[in-house]
Design a protein around this motif. Structure first.
Motif, PDB file in Angstrom:
ATOM      1  N   ALA A  79      41.972  38.384  36.193  1.00 52.82           N
ATOM      2  CA  ALA A  79      42.083  39.221  34.994  1.00 52.82           C
ATOM      3  C   ALA A  79      41.840  40.689  35.334  1.00 52.82           C
ATOM      4  O   ALA A  79      42.564  41.568  34.855  1.00 52.82           O
ATOM      5  CB  ALA A  79      41.094  38.752  33.940  1.00 52.82           C
ATOM      6  N   ALA A  80      40.838  40.964  36.170  1.00 62.50           N
ATOM      7  CA  ALA A  80      40.575  42.348  36.570  1.00 62.50           C
ATOM      8  C   ALA A  80      41.747  42.910  37.361  1.00 62.50           C
ATOM      9  O   ALA A  80      42.142  44.076  37.170  1.00 62.50           O
ATOM     10  CB  ALA A  80      39.294  42.417  37.400  1.00 62.50           C
ATOM     11  N   HIS A  81      42.329  42.097  38.221  1.00 65.48           N
ATOM     12  CA  HIS A  81      43.489  42.548  38.994  1.00 65.48           C
ATOM     13  C   HIS A  81      44.668  42.862  38.085  1.00 65.48           C
ATOM     14  O   HIS A  81      45.356  43.870  38.269  1.00 65.48           O
ATOM     15  CB  HIS A  81      43.873  41.476  40.017  1.00 65.48           C
ATOM     16  CG  HIS A  81      45.118  41.797  40.763  1.00 65.48           C
ATOM     17  ND1 HIS A  81      46.331  41.300  40.390  1.00 65.48           N
ATOM     18  CD2 HIS A  81      45.336  42.592  41.834  1.00 65.48           C
ATOM     19  CE1 HIS A  81      47.251  41.767  41.209  1.00 65.48           C
ATOM     20  NE2 HIS A  81      46.670  42.542  42.085  1.00 65.48           N
ATOM     21  N   MET A  82      44.912  42.017  37.101  1.00 60.63           N
ATOM     22  CA  MET A  82      46.027  42.249  36.182  1.00 60.63           C
ATOM     23  C   MET A  82      45.812  43.524  35.363  1.00 60.63           C
ATOM     24  O   MET A  82      46.748  44.296  35.165  1.00 60.63           O
ATOM     25  CB  MET A  82      46.208  41.047  35.248  1.00 60.63           C
ATOM     26  CG  MET A  82      46.666  39.794  35.944  1.00 60.63           C
ATOM     27  SD  MET A  82      48.285  39.945  36.658  1.00 60.63           S
ATOM     28  CE  MET A  82      49.291  39.407  35.315  1.00 60.63           C
ATOM     29  N   VAL A  83      44.591  43.770  34.919  1.00 58.34           N
ATOM     30  CA  VAL A  83      44.302  44.980  34.145  1.00 58.34           C
ATOM     31  C   VAL A  83      44.525  46.221  35.007  1.00 58.34           C
ATOM     32  O   VAL A  83      45.149  47.199  34.571  1.00 58.34           O
ATOM     33  CB  VAL A  83      42.858  44.940  33.590  1.00 58.34           C
ATOM     34  CG1 VAL A  83      42.424  46.287  33.067  1.00 58.34           C
ATOM     35  CG2 VAL A  83      42.751  43.890  32.503  1.00 58.34           C
ATOM     36  N   VAL A  84      44.049  46.189  36.242  1.00 53.77           N
ATOM     37  CA  VAL A  84      44.228  47.339  37.144  1.00 53.77           C
ATOM     38  C   VAL A  84      45.709  47.570  37.426  1.00 53.77           C
ATOM     39  O   VAL A  84      46.179  48.713  37.412  1.00 53.77           O
ATOM     40  CB  VAL A  84      43.427  47.133  38.450  1.00 53.77           C
ATOM     41  CG1 VAL A  84      43.826  48.132  39.510  1.00 53.77           C
ATOM     42  CG2 VAL A  84      41.938  47.228  38.177  1.00 53.77           C
ATOM     43  N   MET A  85      46.452  46.502  37.652  1.00 50.35           N
ATOM     44  CA  MET A  85      47.883  46.657  37.934  1.00 50.35           C
ATOM     45  C   MET A  85      48.648  47.176  36.717  1.00 50.35           C
ATOM     46  O   MET A  85      49.565  47.988  36.864  1.00 50.35           O
ATOM     47  CB  MET A  85      48.480  45.330  38.418  1.00 50.35           C
ATOM     48  CG  MET A  85      48.033  44.923  39.804  1.00 50.35           C
ATOM     49  SD  MET A  85      48.479  46.114  41.086  1.00 50.35           S
ATOM     50  CE  MET A  85      50.225  45.833  41.203  1.00 50.35           C
TER      51      MET A  85
END
Length: 173
Positions: A79-85
């Motif tokens: 989820a953190a990766h998706m938000v950053v991307m």
């Protein structure tokens, strides 16, 4: 019989994973190309230039970590990766619009030591690469979502409406 659902699902999953990896590699290449073109403007003393390079560095880090996060990893890290991307892709898109519409003003904010005519040409190249990065990031995000869905369906046994679902999609009651 002669028809196997699992074989077609596995082939689809493999093709999706290969496409995801290829798109991630292209994303990595275009973002590093943006960094090198940006560094050719000689703009490290400016704060705006530093953030511009940092945006591309975060994009590269996201592309590298995305290859492992989409298939495995915890839900929080995913989820953190998706938000950053998503945030970096939005910033890439807005920077590309800014570069392509107001190149001379943007070059003034960067405080570059390059001649203005050469700097505008370099910025237009960077703007084109930023558009490519924007499109590739959304493609990678979509493929990463599909891969995460495949990993969820194949790796988790759960209860659906009181019945147990299996890998082949059949529900036992």
């Amino acid at each position: 019989m002669g028809f196997s659902i699992n074989n077609s699902v596995t082939q689809s999953h493999t093709r999706t994973h290969k496409t995801f990896l290829i798109a991630s590699y292209f994303l990595l290449g275009t973002a590093s190309g943006c960094i090198f073109l940006t560094l050719s403007l000689r703009l490290l003393p400016s704060l705006c230039g530093f953030f511009f390079i940092l945006l591309h560095a975060i994009t590269i880090a996201g592309a590298v970590t995305g290859c492992s996060v989409a298939v495995s990893g915890s839900n929080r890290f995913y989820a953190a990766h998706m938000v950053v991307m998503v945030l970096t892709s939005i910033f890439q898109g807005s920077v590309s619009v800014l570069i392509l519409t107001r190149s001379s003003d943007f070059l003034g904010y960067l405080k570059s030591y390059v001649r203005e005519d050469d700097g505008i040409v370099i910025l237009k190249l960077v703007g084109g690469l930023c558009v490519t990065v924007f499109c590739l990031e959304w493609m990678v995000l979509g493929l990463g979502f599909v891969l995460r869905y495949y990993a969820f369906v194949e790796g988790h046994e759960g209860v659906v409406n009181g019945g147990q679902y299996q890998r082949n999609g059949k529900v036992q009651v």
